[in-house]
Design an enzyme around this catalytic site. Structure first.
Site, PDB file in Angstrom:
ATOM      1  N   LYS A  84       0.854  -1.184   0.000  1.00 52.06           N
ATOM      2  CA  LYS A  84       0.000   0.000   0.000  1.00 52.06           C
ATOM      3  C   LYS A  84       0.886   1.228   0.000  1.00 52.06           C
ATOM      4  CE  LYS A  84      -3.685   2.243   2.593  1.00 52.06           C
ATOM      5  NZ  LYS A  84      -4.626   2.107   3.706  1.00 52.06           N
ATOM      6  N   LYS A 102      -1.964  -1.616  -4.028  1.00 52.29           N
ATOM      7  CA  LYS A 102      -2.858  -0.457  -3.989  1.00 52.29           C
ATOM      8  C   LYS A 102      -2.052   0.822  -4.020  1.00 52.29           C
ATOM      9  CE  LYS A 102      -5.871   1.744  -0.732  1.00 52.29           C
ATOM     10  NZ  LYS A 102      -6.233   1.847   0.645  1.00 52.29           N
TER      11      LYS A 102
HETATM   12  C1  PBG Z   1      -7.757   2.989   5.179  1.00 50.37           C
HETATM   13  C2  PBG Z   1      -7.973   2.930   3.739  1.00 50.37           C
HETATM   14  C3  PBG Z   1      -7.763   3.922   2.760  1.00 50.37           C
HETATM   15  C4  PBG Z   1      -8.224   3.399   1.549  1.00 50.37           C
HETATM   16  C5  PBG Z   1      -8.690   2.126   1.809  1.00 50.37           C
HETATM   17  N1  PBG Z   1      -8.498   1.841   3.156  1.00 50.37           N
HETATM   18  C6  PBG Z   1      -7.328   5.311   2.864  1.00 50.37           C
HETATM   19  C7  PBG Z   1      -6.025   5.756   3.263  1.00 50.37           C
HETATM   20  O1  PBG Z   1      -5.043   5.041   3.412  1.00 50.37           O
HETATM   21  O2  PBG Z   1      -5.999   6.974   3.444  1.00 50.37           O
HETATM   22  C8  PBG Z   1      -8.254   4.136   0.245  1.00 50.37           C
HETATM   23  C9  PBG Z   1      -9.160   3.587  -0.789  1.00 50.37           C
HETATM   24  C10 PBG Z   1      -9.433   4.495  -1.940  1.00 50.37           C
HETATM   25  O3  PBG Z   1      -8.825   5.567  -2.127  1.00 50.37           O
HETATM   26  O4  PBG Z   1     -10.326   4.128  -2.711  1.00 50.37           O
HETATM   27  N2  PBG Z   1      -6.509   3.138   5.644  1.00 50.37           N
END
Ligand code: PBG
Length: 307
Positions: free
Chosen positions: A177, A230
């Protein structure tokens, strides 16, 4: 059966935002077509999703109360716990319910963990994440998806689930991520923007390829059943590498900002929306994603069914 686009509705996961405060669906400004749904609406939304051949939903909660430690995230009557119960009562095994396991929507500071001395503290956050995952499993979740990027979160959650008797609940780890600007619209949707600082101390820096592979490998060793990359579009190389190196299913998250770009350009008449969606999802699949989490899921599934 393979469809022309190479994507099948059952490859897709549809994210749903459940808002404990909402009385009716609240449109999300920067994500046209997406809403924060009140609890009662989620069953209808899930039914439409399942009717179109999508099997899985990914739930995000917007709680009515936030505090320092995100206690609403593991409350038995928390927004996600109630939603999971409702969905399982209604659809049983016909639906795969995946829950996001994170604290940022539940903490008043908006960080993904417990803050100590102005910093997110990894190990005390793990304790809370374990409780969140077990509470989701108790409500009936099939898969929990830890997204806070704490070190050791998969291992900790796996043993918390096993100890509580939930050996069959799977883990989809947000392994790779990246700290990305493409989460902007989501943070509006989930009211989870950090009140100070950023997430760079726990999310990955986007210049790196090897770090992603190391994170994925570690998560697999710690017990992840599915690993995720992601965002998706700027990270197709990571999806491809992960697919060629590892044998667990690879999920790609086509995130909020990637959705918003297409919607904005389409609204201005600058691209052909349907063509863009097909091309993007096909590209993510071609790169190696077995599972695609996308806000386009609901819109694209009926088109796929017509091909
Ligand atoms: C929680 C989380 C996030 C997303 C999914 N789970 C946001 C972040 O890290 O700020 C983002 C998903 C998206 O942008 O569609 N931590």
């Amino acid at each position: 059966m393979m469809f022309k686009a190479g994507i099948h509705p059952s490859d897709l996961v549809y994210p749903i935002f459940v808002d404990e405060n909402a009385k009716k669906p609240v449109p999300i400004n920067s994500m046209p077509g997406c809403f924060r749904l009140p609890l009662q609406e989620v069953v209808n939304e899930a039914r439409k999703t399942l009717d179109n051949g999508i099997k899985a939903v990914l739930l995000f909660g917007v709680p009515s109360k936030k505090d320092d430690v995100g206690s609403a995230a593991f409350a038995e009557d928390g927004v996600i716990q109630k939603t999971v119960k409702l969905l399982k009562e209604e659809f049983g095994d016909d639906i795969v319910v995946i829950t996001d396991v994170c604290l940022c929507e539940y903490t008043n500071h908006g960080h993904c963990g417990i803050v100590k001395d102005g910093k997110v503290d990894n190990d005390s956050t793990l304790e809370v994440l374990g409780k969140v995952a077990v509470s989701h499993a108790q409500a009936g979740a099939d898969i929990v998806a830890p997204s806070s990027m704490m070190d050791g979160q998969v291992k900790h959650i796996r043993s918390a689930l096993d100890d509580a008797g939930f050996k069959d609940v799977a883990i989809m780890a947000y392994s790779a991520k990246y700290a990305s600007c493409f989460y902007g619209p989501f943070r509006e949707a989930a009211e989870s923007k950090p009140k100070f600082g950023d997430r760079k101390s726990y999310q990955m820096s986007y210049g790196s390829q090897n770090e992603a592979l190391r994170e994925i490998e570690l998560d697999i060793i710690e017990g992840a059943d599915i690993v995720m990359v992601k965002p998706a579009l700027a990270y197709l190389d990571i999806i491809h590498l992960a697919k060629s190196r590892f044998t667990v299913p690879i999920a790609a998250y086509n995130v909020s900002g990637e959705y918003a770009m297409v919607k904005a350009a389409a609204k201005l008449g600058w691209i052909d929306e349907k063509a863009a969606i097909f091309e993007i999802l096909t590209g993510i699949k071609r790169a190696g994603a077995d599972i695609i989490i996308t806000y386009f899921a609901k819109e694209v599934a009926p088109w796929l069914n017509q091909i």
